[in-house]
Every structure is written in C-alpha cells, then in structure tokens.
Design a protein around this motif. Structure first.
Motif, short mmCIF file in Angstrom:
data_model
loop_
_atom_site.label_atom_id
_atom_site.label_comp_id
_atom_site.label_asym_id
_atom_site.label_seq_id
_atom_site.Cartn_x
_atom_site.Cartn_y
_atom_site.Cartn_z
N VAL A 153 0.72 -1.31 -0.17
CA VAL A 153 -0.10 -0.15 0.07
C VAL A 153 0.88 1.16 0.00
O VAL A 153 0.71 2.22 -0.62
N PHE A 154 1.90 1.20 0.81
CA PHE A 154 2.76 2.25 0.83
C PHE A 154 3.83 2.58 -0.45
O PHE A 154 4.12 3.78 -0.90
N LEU A 155 4.27 1.46 -0.97
CA LEU A 155 5.19 1.51 -1.77
C LEU A 155 4.99 1.05 -3.39
O LEU A 155 5.68 1.50 -4.18
N ASP A 156 3.93 0.45 -3.69
CA ASP A 156 3.20 0.24 -5.08
C ASP A 156 2.43 1.41 -5.65
O ASP A 156 1.33 1.53 -5.01
N PRO A 157 3.04 1.95 -6.63
CA PRO A 157 2.06 3.01 -7.13
C PRO A 157 0.64 2.68 -7.65
O PRO A 157 -0.22 3.35 -7.48
N ALA A 158 0.75 1.26 -8.11
CA ALA A 158 -0.50 0.73 -8.65
C ALA A 158 -1.71 0.53 -7.50
O ALA A 158 -2.85 0.81 -7.84
N GLU A 159 -1.30 0.38 -6.24
CA GLU A 159 -1.99 0.29 -5.05
C GLU A 159 -2.75 1.89 -4.68
O GLU A 159 -3.81 1.89 -4.38
N ARG A 160 -1.89 2.91 -5.07
CA ARG A 160 -2.42 4.15 -4.59
C ARG A 160 -3.21 4.26 -5.82
O ARG A 160 -4.28 5.11 -5.57
N GLU A 161 -3.31 4.04 -7.06
CA GLU A 161 -4.10 4.34 -8.02
C GLU A 161 -5.41 3.44 -7.70
O GLU A 161 -6.62 3.98 -8.40
N LEU A 162 -5.04 2.36 -7.49
CA LEU A 162 -6.46 1.59 -7.00
C LEU A 162 -7.43 2.17 -6.04
O LEU A 162 -8.54 2.00 -6.15
N ARG A 163 -6.89 2.70 -4.82
CA ARG A 163 -7.47 3.06 -3.66
C ARG A 163 -7.76 4.46 -3.73
O ARG A 163 -6.67 5.46 -3.38
N ARG A 164 -9.02 5.10 -3.84
CA ARG A 164 -9.45 6.27 -3.81
C ARG A 164 -9.26 6.97 -2.35
O ARG A 164 -9.26 8.26 -2.07
N ASP A 165 -9.53 5.95 -1.23
CA ASP A 165 -9.22 6.37 -0.11
C ASP A 165 -7.77 6.22 0.74
O ASP A 165 -7.83 5.80 1.74
#
Length: 385
Positions: A153-165
């Motif tokens: 969640v902290f290091l993968d940019p794809a996770e940040r794009e996936l999660r609006r919150d």
C-alpha cells in the motif's frame, strides 16, 4: 527499546494545553504538553513521570497509567495499548514461539475457494498475505501469498491508483498494526518492516511516529479498478481460532447496489480468464506500450520491454514497431467487457486491417533511433519513395 516512554512522549506532544484546561499562552519550546503539566494533571511527581518517559521505571501501577490515559485523552484502544506496554516482559521462549511460521488451516483455505462471489484473504499480524481466493487476487495482485500488504500500500504506485481512500487507509493500517503488535515492538519481523518503510516512505514515518492505536475493525474501501471502474466494498475481519493471531478478511458489496453489480461483473470476467493486471493495467497506469509492464493477477513479476504477448505469441511486425518506441495514439480503446486497452494500435477493435492512408502513414514513419531496419521495412520505404 523504551516503548512505554516513546508512547507517552508522542501522545503528550499531541495534546494542546487548552484541551486540558491550561493556558496555551507564552513561549512553549515543545509541542503539546510539558512533562510537568502531565504529571500535575495526573497527580504524580514530575520526577516519577520523567523516569517513565526515560525508561527508568517500566512497571507503573494500573492506577497511574489510567490517570495518564485521562490526561493524554486516550480512547479505549489506546488505553489498553498503554497498559500492555507496561506489562512485565515475557520470557524469551514465548517470543521464539511467536516467530514460528504461521499455517492457514486447510478448512479455511477450502472456505476461501468456495466464496466465488466474495473476495477474501488471510493475513498475519504483520499484514503478510498467507492465502487468498481468485476474486481477491482480481482486486489486486498484491493479494498473493508472500506479499506484505502494508508494504504494498505504501510502496506500490498501482495500489495508490487503485484506492481512492489511500490517505485514510494508510493511517488506519499503521494504527491497526501498532495496536495488533502491542508490546512486541522488538519483534524482528516488525523491526524489519518498520525499518524499510521508514526509510522509503515519508508518510509511513510520519504515521508511525504519531503512535496512534486502533482495533482491528472492518471498513469501506473505495476502489477504482481497471476493469470495472469505481465501486465500494465493505470488509470484515475475523480472528481465526487456534492460530497465531491470523485474521480472515472478507469483502462484500451492499446488496442490490451498483457496486454489487460491478463486483459480480469482475467475478464473471475473472472466471472467463480476464487478466486485468496484465495488458489491462496499462489503461489505469497510463503506461505507453514501449514500457510494456505486464503484471499478472497470480503475482508474476513485471516484464518490461517484452516483445511477446501475454499468451506467448510473437507480436505482429506492426505491433513490434509500436512496442519499440512508437508514441501512443490519442485514441485509447477500452471495451465495456473489460478487453485490454490498446494504445497506439494500428488495427481497429474489430480486427479489420487499417485504411490505406493509415498504412502509408505507418510505413513512412521513421523507426526509433538505434533500432535496426528489417528487410521488409527497407522494401516498404523504397516503395514509398
């Protein structure tokens, strides 16, 4: 490690004098309350409180800790955490047992596979994913055994794009980890994880220093998925009896909602073999075809610059030129059924060959610098001349 003193100091610095009925005027060299003010409000001596923060007295009474909790305005979870930090250290033997590898019960694995309509996974107290069903992996490839979910969640940019919150999720994740770990702050697995994230993520370092504590509760996740778009999922967490603090996390959508429809669509696409985290992921991450980042839902590693398709077939010659460095077309195609987006593709969505004018434009384009011309390409260039 002085876990009790660090917790007291961090929470003291977050309480404003006016919050506890003190005047906030005058020059204050420290944020929040002074040590003397905390001691006065808690009814203990300043010297005794100083010893607590410095770690020279690690066994205060429950009455003292509860008084400090009231002054520091701690909630029930944070108060319980404070009390646990002051407990006598457990024998080294019990700590060695706690570090034994976790095993997900076979019955739980079987249960995960039967939930075809509910994403679900199992994690340990360090947020390592230990098991997940296919629909959960379709939500994110990080729901794969061996992946640390907090790290992702902290290091993968794809996770940040996936999660609006993402902001709320990261704050909750750190506070839940600290509460779940309790006094075992010197656990090697935790030290390794916190050390890496503190170095690589400014946000994690900030959140960890705040010493917030939250219980392990369910939440509502706001997602933007590359196949089905925006939807919401609710999650519930259950401790698995008879294990070393393993948790079962199950997602569901509100019955009859648009999110429920999209989750069902994602399940159908997953059952049909759709791979949203390979070719389809380009549409979400705005990667150009030349980057060629392929991420599989089963956790396969990304393959950059691969000239072959996900099915293993060699690309067409025109496609190879686009992959080698051709700029993506402005017309990005995404089908309603979740077909991969095709950037810079010279063929139409129906598979028909392009018009003659398009072919001429393609053949007259210069190849990327440093790419050798093929025999067929040289012949086409001669014909154009």
């Amino acid at each position: 490690m002085n876990a009790l003193g660090e917790f007291l100091r961090a929470r003291r610095e977050r309480v404003r004098p006016e919050d506890v009925g003190l005047s906030g005027g005058g020059l204050r060299r420290v944020p929040g309350l002074r040590r003397e003010e905390v001691a006065l409000l808690a009814g203990i001596s300043s010297d005794y409180y100083l010893r607590l923060e410095q770690g020279r007295d690690r066994n205060p009474s429950a009455q003292v800790l509860e008084a400090l909790a009231r002054v520091l305005r701690l909630d029930v979870s944070a108060t319980a955490h404070l009390l646990s930090l002051a407990q006598p250290e457990r024998p080294a033997v019990s700590r060695r047992r706690a570090r034994r590898p976790e095993a997900v019960p076979t019955s739980v694995r079987e249960l995960l596979d039967t939930w075809s309509g509910h994403p679900a996974y199992v994690q340990n107290r360090f947020t390592d994913c230990l098991a997940a069903n296919a629909l959960c992996r379709a939500l994110s490839p990080n729901y794969t055994p061996g992946v640390n979910l907090l790290r992702a969640v902290f290091l993968d940019p794809a996770e940040r794009e996936l999660r609006r919150d993402w902001e709320e999720l990261t704050a909750e994740g750190v506070a839940t980890l600290r509460g779940h770990i309790g006094p075992d702050v010197d656990e090697p697995r935790l030290v390794e994880l916190v050390g890496e994230l503190s170095v690589r993520s400014d946000r994690f370092r900030l959140l960890w220093s705040r010493h917030e504590v939250r219980p392990m509760l369910g939440r509502t996740s706001l997602l933007t998925h590359p196949l089905v778009g925006d939807f919401e999922l609710r999650s519930n967490k259950f401790e698995i009896p008879g294990t070393n603090a393993l948790s079962l996390v199950v997602f569901h959508a509100e019955p009859g909602s648009r999110s429920a429809e999209l989750l069902g669509l994602l399940g159908s696409l997953t059952a049909s073999g759709a791979t949203p985290w390979r070719e389809d992921s380009r549409a979400a991450s705005d990667e150009t075809p030349s980057e060629g980042n392929l991420r599989a839902a089963d956790g396969e590693s990304s393959r950059r610059g691969d000239r072959r398709t996900a099915s293993g077939e060699a690309p067409r010659q025109g496609d190879a030129r686009a992959t080698a460095g051709e700029a993506p077309s402005a017309r990005t195609l995404r089908t309603a059924g979740g077909e991969p987006s095709c950037r810079g593709e010279r063929r139409t969505a129906s598979g028909e060959a392009p018009h003659q004018s398009d072919t001429q434009t393609t053949s007259s384009e210069a190849p990327p610098q440093g790419t050798p011309l093929g025999r067929d390409e040289i012949a086409r260039l001669d014909e154009d001349r």
